[in-house]
Design an enzyme around this catalytic site. Structure first.
Site, PDB file in Angstrom:
ATOM      1  N   SER A 129      36.551  74.796  -6.624  1.00  0.00           N
ATOM      2  CA  SER A 129      35.818  75.946  -7.181  1.00  0.00           C
ATOM      3  C   SER A 129      34.414  76.034  -6.607  1.00  0.00           C
ATOM      4  O   SER A 129      33.983  77.098  -6.164  1.00  0.00           O
ATOM      5  CB  SER A 129      35.671  75.865  -8.701  1.00  0.00           C
ATOM      6  N   ASP A 173      28.715  69.461  -8.472  1.00  0.00           N
ATOM      7  CA  ASP A 173      29.679  69.902  -7.452  1.00  0.00           C
ATOM      8  C   ASP A 173      29.033  70.860  -6.467  1.00  0.00           C
ATOM      9  O   ASP A 173      29.199  70.740  -5.250  1.00  0.00           O
ATOM     10  CB  ASP A 173      30.870  70.602  -8.119  1.00  0.00           C
TER      11      ASP A 173
END
Ligand code: GLA
Length: 381
Positions: A129, A173
């Site tokens: 993602s 992330d």
């Protein structure tokens, strides 16, 4: 770099649009240690990998935008100034979310065309993602000359995930994916958003990822729930985040919270300490200690934070009696995805055979095994 993937995206792009595209690579990440600490303003120790998303962009010559998700063989068309979150084609939300955040900040984006594909396994906890969001914000920044810094880009990606996807993720992330450095891991302070790069030298050992190939439902709501618990306990303690408290501080409110919530907060405080110690162990070449910290992290994620699952626990337990394996733990948000292992390189082949068979016999599901190469962050190809 996966040249096959790059060529596949290039070819598909020129078949559908023009041949002159802006090509971006945006990687996924591993995380050595420091799980669920990022949204507590704590420390993490991730690295970008050589797997990720390849995205090709151009400005559109018509009054609509078209995005093609090559791996799914699907496309989505929209107009740049009128779109809503998608309920069917959920993947489109990672792109629309980024555009929405850009327009909230009053950046002028025009219609564009995009083709993307990737080689990150979905749901493996390797941040496909964030790789996709970053590829979009990075590509649009170049295409429309928005002048965004990398730091601004990661916050846009993160907000896209909060507001369009509904996962209240931390910043690890997106940071690791954009700022990744070849052969290095990043010891990131998630409050100051400053990282110290560490050269990773595992001597005759290496990282190995084992994908359970399962993703249990409700993982997203469980993730958001963990974050709420942490925020609730911080507010009880009168601090901004759990990063600001010690175990002794936490004990002062023990009788005001359930034992489960107490254990969750305790995990975060301890994981934060482990992460700092792990970077020290890494720079002192104390690989055995690093392995112990990684096992302790899994123990906490399993029993205190309760984000593991039987498949992940099985993969970790299967390493415990192997003296050539220094440490193993679940990686990422949890409830499925990969374990990260530190294993002696000379033993990789025989261990792979063993674990594949053992896992299949136990769950009737194949696990997948990946080598990782630590790589540079999001960049133009
Ligand atoms: C997911 C989130 C990250 C982080 C990890 C757990 O990957 O996107 O922000 O919270 O889980 O460490």
């Amino acid at each position: 770099m996966n040249h096959k993937l790059i060529n596949r995206v290039k070819k598909a792009f020129s078949k559908e649009f023009h041949s002159n595209s802006l090509m971006i690579f945006s990687p996924g990440r591993i995380n050595i240690i420091g799980e669920h600490t990022d949204y507590n303003d704590g420390y993490v120790f991730p690295a970008a990998v050589d797997k990720g998303i390849v995205a090709a962009f151009e400005k559109s010559s018509v009054t609509s935008s078209k995005v093609i998700a090559l791996d799914l063989d699907e496309f989505y068309e929209f107009e740049i100034d009128s779109f809503v979150p998608q309920r069917e084609q959920l993947w489109a939300n990672y792109i629309l979310g980024v555009i929405d955040e850009l327009s909230k900040r009053e950046f002028q984006i025009k219609n564009f065309n995009l083709v993307f594909a990737g080689d990150l396994p979905n749901g493996a906890g390797m941040s496909s993602s964030a790789a996709l969001e970053n590829s979009v914000v990075f590509g649009l920044n170049k295409l429309f000359e928005l002048g965004l810094s990398k730091e601004e880009m990661i916050f846009i990606s993160q907000k896209a995930e909060h507001n369009y996807v509904g996962v209240h993720c931390g910043i690890m992330d997106q940071y690791a994916s954009i700022f990744g450095l070849k052969d290095q891991a990043l010891h990131l302070d998630c409050r100051s958003i400053k990282a110290t790069p560490f050269k990773i030298d595992l001597e005759d050992y290496q990282f190995l990822l084992i994908n359970t190939n399962v993703k249990h439902i409700l993982s997203e709501s469980a993730y958001n729930n963990r974050r709420e618990v942490c925020e609730y306990i911080s507010s009880l303690l009168g601090v901004k985040a759990l990063r600001d408290v010690s175990e002794l501080d936490l004990i002062t409110i023990k009788d005001k919270v359930s034992d489960e919530d107490f254990q969750k907060a305790l995990f975060v405080i301890q994981e934060n300490k482990r992460t700092i110690e792990a970077t020290k162990a890494m720079s002192d070449g104390k690989l055995k200690r690093l392995g112990e910290l990684i096992y302790a992290s899994h123990h906490g994620l399993q029993h205190q934070y309760q984000v593991s699952c039987k498949e992940l626990d099985f993969l970790v337990d299967a390493t415990r009696d192997k003296e050539y394996l220094l440490g193993a733990r679940m990686m990422g948000g949890g409830f499925g995805g990969c374990t990260i292992n530190i294993i002696k390189t000379s033993e990789v082949d025989s261990f792979n055979q063993y674990i594949k068979e053992a896992y299949f016999n136990m769950f009737n599901v194949q696990c997948s095994i990946y080598d990782v190469t630590l790589s540079d962050g999001t960049h133009q190809l």
